[in-house]
Design an enzyme around this catalytic site. Structure first.
Site, mmCIF file in Angstrom:
data_model
loop_
_atom_site.group_PDB
_atom_site.id
_atom_site.type_symbol
_atom_site.label_atom_id
_atom_site.label_comp_id
_atom_site.label_asym_id
_atom_site.label_seq_id
_atom_site.Cartn_x
_atom_site.Cartn_y
_atom_site.Cartn_z
ATOM 1 N N HIS A 18 0.851 -1.191 0.000
ATOM 2 C CA HIS A 18 0.000 0.000 0.000
ATOM 3 C C HIS A 18 0.887 1.242 0.000
ATOM 4 O O HIS A 18 2.061 1.179 0.371
ATOM 5 C CB HIS A 18 -0.893 0.009 1.236
ATOM 6 C CG HIS A 18 -2.070 -0.900 1.112
ATOM 7 N ND1 HIS A 18 -2.754 -1.373 2.205
ATOM 8 C CD2 HIS A 18 -2.701 -1.415 0.029
ATOM 9 C CE1 HIS A 18 -3.751 -2.139 1.797
ATOM 10 N NE2 HIS A 18 -3.727 -2.179 0.486
ATOM 11 N N LYS A 22 5.001 1.452 0.998
ATOM 12 C CA LYS A 22 5.949 1.242 -0.100
ATOM 13 C C LYS A 22 7.394 1.462 0.350
ATOM 14 O O LYS A 22 8.276 0.671 0.028
ATOM 15 C CB LYS A 22 5.615 2.142 -1.289
ATOM 16 C CG LYS A 22 4.359 1.699 -2.019
ATOM 17 C CD LYS A 22 4.151 2.477 -3.287
ATOM 18 C CE LYS A 22 2.804 2.258 -3.917
ATOM 19 N NZ LYS A 22 2.258 0.937 -3.946
ATOM 20 N N THR A 44 2.907 -5.239 -8.236
ATOM 21 C CA THR A 44 1.927 -4.318 -8.794
ATOM 22 C C THR A 44 2.672 -3.053 -9.222
ATOM 23 O O THR A 44 3.795 -2.789 -8.772
ATOM 24 C CB THR A 44 0.824 -4.015 -7.763
ATOM 25 O OG1 THR A 44 1.419 -3.641 -6.528
ATOM 26 C CG2 THR A 44 -0.066 -5.224 -7.557
ATOM 27 N N GLY A 45 2.038 -2.271 -10.088
ATOM 28 C CA GLY A 45 2.616 -1.130 -10.786
ATOM 29 C C GLY A 45 3.703 -0.302 -10.148
ATOM 30 O O GLY A 45 4.888 -0.474 -10.414
ATOM 31 N N THR A 46 3.315 0.652 -9.305
ATOM 32 C CA THR A 46 4.269 1.583 -8.713
ATOM 33 C C THR A 46 5.279 0.864 -7.838
ATOM 34 O O THR A 46 6.474 1.169 -7.873
ATOM 35 C CB THR A 46 3.525 2.641 -7.873
ATOM 36 O OG1 THR A 46 2.496 3.228 -8.673
ATOM 37 C CG2 THR A 46 4.462 3.728 -7.392
ATOM 38 N N THR A 47 4.824 -0.118 -7.087
ATOM 39 C CA THR A 47 5.719 -0.894 -6.230
ATOM 40 C C THR A 47 6.791 -1.559 -7.089
ATOM 41 O O THR A 47 7.978 -1.548 -6.744
ATOM 42 C CB THR A 47 4.930 -1.951 -5.420
ATOM 43 O OG1 THR A 47 3.946 -1.279 -4.633
ATOM 44 C CG2 THR A 47 5.840 -2.757 -4.526
ATOM 45 N N SER A 64 -1.262 -1.084 -11.559
ATOM 46 C CA SER A 64 -1.357 -0.562 -10.205
ATOM 47 C C SER A 64 -2.487 -1.308 -9.490
ATOM 48 O O SER A 64 -3.471 -1.705 -10.123
ATOM 49 C CB SER A 64 -1.661 0.939 -10.272
ATOM 50 O OG SER A 64 -1.906 1.453 -8.990
ATOM 51 N N GLY A 65 -2.356 -1.501 -8.175
ATOM 52 C CA GLY A 65 -3.358 -2.239 -7.406
ATOM 53 C C GLY A 65 -4.784 -1.794 -7.647
ATOM 54 O O GLY A 65 -5.643 -2.609 -8.007
ATOM 55 N N ASP A 70 -3.833 -6.041 -8.140
ATOM 56 C CA ASP A 70 -4.065 -7.052 -7.095
ATOM 57 C C ASP A 70 -4.816 -8.244 -7.685
ATOM 58 O O ASP A 70 -4.520 -9.396 -7.365
ATOM 59 C CB ASP A 70 -4.875 -6.467 -5.932
ATOM 60 C CG ASP A 70 -4.190 -5.300 -5.254
ATOM 61 O OD1 ASP A 70 -2.961 -5.337 -5.110
ATOM 62 O OD2 ASP A 70 -4.889 -4.345 -4.860
ATOM 63 N N ASP A 90 -1.602 -1.729 4.740
ATOM 64 C CA ASP A 90 -1.813 -0.766 5.821
ATOM 65 C C ASP A 90 -3.153 -1.054 6.489
ATOM 66 O O ASP A 90 -4.201 -0.754 5.926
ATOM 67 C CB ASP A 90 -1.786 0.658 5.252
ATOM 68 C CG ASP A 90 -1.847 1.727 6.318
ATOM 69 O OD1 ASP A 90 -2.122 1.390 7.498
ATOM 70 O OD2 ASP A 90 -1.626 2.898 5.979
ATOM 71 N N HIS A 97 -10.120 -0.178 -3.077
ATOM 72 C CA HIS A 97 -9.991 -1.519 -3.651
ATOM 73 C C HIS A 97 -9.809 -2.597 -2.569
ATOM 74 O O HIS A 97 -9.266 -3.671 -2.824
ATOM 75 C CB HIS A 97 -8.867 -1.557 -4.698
ATOM 76 C CG HIS A 97 -7.491 -1.306 -4.170
ATOM 77 N ND1 HIS A 97 -7.097 -0.104 -3.653
ATOM 78 C CD2 HIS A 97 -6.422 -2.116 -4.083
ATOM 79 C CE1 HIS A 97 -5.843 -0.185 -3.261
ATOM 80 N NE2 HIS A 97 -5.407 -1.399 -3.511
ATOM 81 N N ASP A 100 -10.683 -6.155 -3.510
ATOM 82 C CA ASP A 100 -9.654 -6.834 -4.309
ATOM 83 C C ASP A 100 -8.582 -7.433 -3.404
ATOM 84 O O ASP A 100 -8.084 -8.536 -3.647
ATOM 85 C CB ASP A 100 -8.972 -5.857 -5.277
ATOM 86 C CG ASP A 100 -9.935 -5.182 -6.231
ATOM 87 O OD1 ASP A 100 -11.020 -5.746 -6.474
ATOM 88 O OD2 ASP A 100 -9.606 -4.099 -6.726
ATOM 89 N N ARG A 106 -7.748 -14.249 0.241
ATOM 90 C CA ARG A 106 -8.552 -15.464 0.177
ATOM 91 C C ARG A 106 -7.949 -16.472 -0.794
ATOM 92 O O ARG A 106 -7.862 -17.666 -0.502
ATOM 93 C CB ARG A 106 -9.983 -15.116 -0.232
ATOM 94 C CG ARG A 106 -10.915 -16.294 -0.254
ATOM 95 C CD ARG A 106 -12.327 -15.873 -0.727
ATOM 96 N NE ARG A 106 -13.068 -17.034 -1.110
ATOM 97 C CZ ARG A 106 -12.918 -17.690 -2.261
ATOM 98 N NH1 ARG A 106 -12.059 -17.278 -3.156
ATOM 99 N NH2 ARG A 106 -13.634 -18.767 -2.518
#
Length: 154
Positions: A18, A22, A44-47, A64-65, A70, A90, A97, A100, A106
């Site tokens: 999150h 990051k 995921t994108g930015t990460t 991106s999430g 995600d 977080d 989201h 997601d 799960r």
């Protein structure tokens, strides 16, 4: 008979964080760069961009999430294409989201995939001897669920 899946010694590891986590994930990843570089990394994108910049190793980046990243990782878990998930989330911030994220958690439980949700659990996961060798994952038999009688909707 219970089915199995083999996680190879070189794992396919998804890294997600999150926004407020990051920096912590990047710091953790830099500290563990030597070990992480032995595995295939997904994010995921930015990460993913941040990790690639700081680790100087290739990272396969999803969306991106909030834009579906995600869910892309979740799909890869369900298809057997991800072996471990490290997700610094977080717990104090509600996000649009969140469904997601819950779905990803799960799916990791359904497919018996190891998941770390904070720095301590990530340390335990990454330093486990099982992380660096082939490992047989026992899969739950969902045949009764899949074979259940479903009534038609009228």
């Amino acid at each position: 008979m219970q089915s199995k899946r083999t996680l190879k010694a070189r794992k396919r590891v998804a890294l997600i964080a999150h926004d407020h986590k990051k920096g912590e994930l990047v710091e953790w990843a830099v500290y563990n760069k030597t070990v992480l570089s032995r595995h295939e990394l997904y994010a995921t994108g930015t990460t993913g961009k941040l990790l690639e910049e700081h680790l100087d190793v290739p990272v396969r980046k999803m969306l991106s999430g909030p834009l579906g990243g995600d869910q892309q990782i979740g799909s890869m878990v369900a298809e057997g294409d991800i072996d471990a998930v490290i997700f610094f989330w977080d717990p104090m911030e509600a996000l649009p989201h969140d469904p997601d994220i819950k779905a990803l958690l799960r799916l990791c439980a359904v497919w018996n995939i190891p998941m770390a949700c904070n720095r301590t659990s990530a340390d335990f996961l990454l330093t486990s001897p099982l992380m660096h060798q082939d490992y047989e994952v026992l899969l739950t038999d969902y045949s009764q669920y899949l074979g259940r009688k479903v009534s038609s909707v009228q």
